[in-house]
Design an enzyme around this catalytic site. Structure first.
Site, PDB file in Angstrom:
ATOM      1  N   HIS A 118       0.826  -1.213   0.000  1.00 43.58           N
ATOM      2  CA  HIS A 118       0.000   0.000   0.000  1.00 43.58           C
ATOM      3  C   HIS A 118       0.860   1.262   0.000  1.00 43.58           C
ATOM      4  CE1 HIS A 118       0.053   1.260   4.322  1.00 43.58           C
ATOM      5  NE2 HIS A 118       0.097  -0.015   4.606  1.00 43.58           N
ATOM      6  N   ASP A 134       6.140   2.447   6.746  1.00 44.52           N
ATOM      7  CA  ASP A 134       4.777   1.898   6.644  1.00 44.52           C
ATOM      8  C   ASP A 134       3.998   2.784   5.680  1.00 44.52           C
ATOM      9  OD1 ASP A 134       2.280   0.821   6.965  1.00 44.52           O
ATOM     10  OD2 ASP A 134       2.048   1.399   9.063  1.00 44.52           O
ATOM     11  N   GLU A 192      -5.127   1.982   2.594  1.00 42.27           N
ATOM     12  CA  GLU A 192      -5.035   0.855   3.525  1.00 42.27           C
ATOM     13  C   GLU A 192      -5.173   1.306   4.967  1.00 42.27           C
ATOM     14  OE1 GLU A 192      -3.089  -2.284   6.029  1.00 42.27           O
ATOM     15  OE2 GLU A 192      -2.657  -0.155   5.895  1.00 42.27           O
ATOM     16  N   GLU A 193      -4.522   2.430   5.277  1.00 42.85           N
ATOM     17  CA  GLU A 193      -4.422   2.857   6.689  1.00 42.85           C
ATOM     18  C   GLU A 193      -5.766   3.247   7.313  1.00 42.85           C
ATOM     19  OE1 GLU A 193      -1.974   2.506   8.544  1.00 42.85           O
ATOM     20  OE2 GLU A 193      -0.209   2.372   7.275  1.00 42.85           O
ATOM     21  N   ASP A 238       3.915  -5.756   3.531  1.00 45.72           N
ATOM     22  CA  ASP A 238       3.678  -4.662   4.475  1.00 45.72           C
ATOM     23  C   ASP A 238       4.778  -4.676   5.529  1.00 45.72           C
ATOM     24  OD1 ASP A 238       2.313  -2.601   5.972  1.00 45.72           O
ATOM     25  OD2 ASP A 238       0.410  -3.365   5.235  1.00 45.72           O
ATOM     26  N   HIS A 248       4.076   3.842  13.145  1.00 49.03           N
ATOM     27  CA  HIS A 248       3.106   4.961  13.251  1.00 49.03           C
ATOM     28  C   HIS A 248       3.590   6.084  14.163  1.00 49.03           C
ATOM     29  CE1 HIS A 248      -0.785   2.969  11.543  1.00 49.03           C
ATOM     30  NE2 HIS A 248       0.292   2.654  10.852  1.00 49.03           N
TER      31      HIS A 248
HETATM   32 ZN   LIG Z   1       0.184   1.295   9.072  1.00 49.57          ZN
END
Ligand SMILES: [Zn+2]
Length: 353
Positions: free
Chosen positions: A65, A176, A209-210, A232, A319
């Site tokens: 993603h 990410d 995606e998030e 991922d 994150h």
């Molecule tokens: Zn993430």
């Protein structure tokens, strides 16, 4: 990692793209894979698919993603301070005093999430902040000045760009999951050099995606591959304060992480593990007990059910404004996928018997 790949990785990481606002990342990805994939398509959700045609009918979808977490401007007050909501899993406790970039129509604008100085704090100020109590200061004179540059709905990213550290480690705000799109692109690049590839490979740089794993589903439905692999990041557990007994053992620099569990295909796991062992590629294993929290979840349910797995890059401090990976894990992940995909053919049976 060769120079072209390193420079592509850096450009991917330095291009902001929160969920729903992935356009610039996708543009970059499309241009890069355009050099070795013939058929490149985008869809209304901002997914991009690049295809390598194989000589047999077996097909697989590799999805990484493109989006990252971030914020979005919600309101501007009379003094020109910007209030915002979050896009994806943002932890508000890490935001105060961060520098941010507001992605305006006319380019990136620097802002600061304001924080009362320690000297001036009352006891009640020491509680954890809620997102609506925070503001972004862009140095505007007033509301009109702010609104002449920033629009309601403009996205924002926090954290900084790519930087290499010692011993193969590197930091960036958005490993990410730019590393996922990077691995997909590099896997396509390597496979494009191989004559007589049997399987057709749909490389996907997916969107959204998030915010709930939305982008990859419609693409899987449209492509109907036999197998879907999500690339991922996963939580590394090799730093203080994480229990390996609770979260498993995943370390930076020890290779890509294969997934075993309920929803992911055991047959695919076995074949990936065997491929890694036969080719001397380091790998690690993590366990899922249902949802994987990746594009694999939505691929699994499409078109009457698609066999899925997840191959992950170990990531520290996910994150936050500074995630950390080991660059060697990217190379080994590409190596493993390239070796594995060359084994896929019409005879590959993904039904457990
Ligand atoms: Zn993430």
């Amino acid at each position: 990692m060769d120079t072209a790949a390193k420079s592509f990785l850096q450009r991917l990481l330095d291009t902001p793209g929160p969920s729903g606002y992935e356009q610039n990342v996708q543009k970059l990805w499309r241009e890069y894979v355009g050099a070795f994939c013939q058929d490149i398509r985008a869809d209304v959700h901002n997914n991009v698919v690049a295809t390598l045609r194989g000589v047999e009918n077996f097909s697989l979808m590799l999805a990484g993603h493109a989006d990252e977490i971030g914020m979005v401007i919600l309101n501007v007050d009379d003094n020109g301070y910007l209030y915002f909501n979050k896009i994806g899993g943002v932890d508000p406790t890490i935001l105060p005093s961060q520098r941010v970039r507001v992605l305006t129509k006319n380019g990136r604008m620097r802002g600061v999430i304001g924080k009362k100085p320690n000297h001036l704090l009352d006891e009640e100020d020491r509680k954890l902040p809620k997102i609506h109590e925070l503001w972004i200061d862009i140095g505007a004179k007033d509301k009109a000045d702010a609104l002449s540059k920033v629009r309601i709905g403009d996205p924002v990213v926090f954290g900084e760009d790519f930087e290499e550290m010692q011993n193969g480690f590197a930091v960036a705000r958005d490993f990410d999951n730019r590393v996922g799109c990077f691995v997909v692109a590099e896997t396509l690049r390597a496979l494009s050099q191989i004559k007589g590839l049997k399987a057709t490979v749909f490389g996907v740089s997916s969107a959204q995606e998030e915010t709930g794993v939305w982008g990859a589903g419609p693409i899987a439905y449209a492509l109907k591959p036999a197998l879907g692999i999500a690339i991922d990041v996963t939580h590394a557990t090799d730093y203080p304060a994480l229990s390996k007994n609770r979260f498993g053992n995943v370390e930076l620099g020890k290779g890509p992480v294969l997934t075993r569990g309920v929803k992911t295909s055991e047959l695919v796991y076995e074949m990936l593990e065997q491929t890694a062992q036969q080719n001397g590629i380091p790998y690690q294993v993590e366990v899922e007990t249902g949802r994987t929290g990746t594009d694999a979840d939505v691929m699994a349910d499409r078109g009457g059910g698609i066999a899925v797995t997840v191959v992950s890059i170990p990531n520290r401090y996910m994150h936050t404004s500074t995630e950390m990976i080991h660059l060697g894990d990217l190379d080994n992940c590409v190596k493993l996928l390239v070796a594995y995909i060359q084994r896929l053919e019409d005879k590959t049976d993904l039904i457990p018997r």
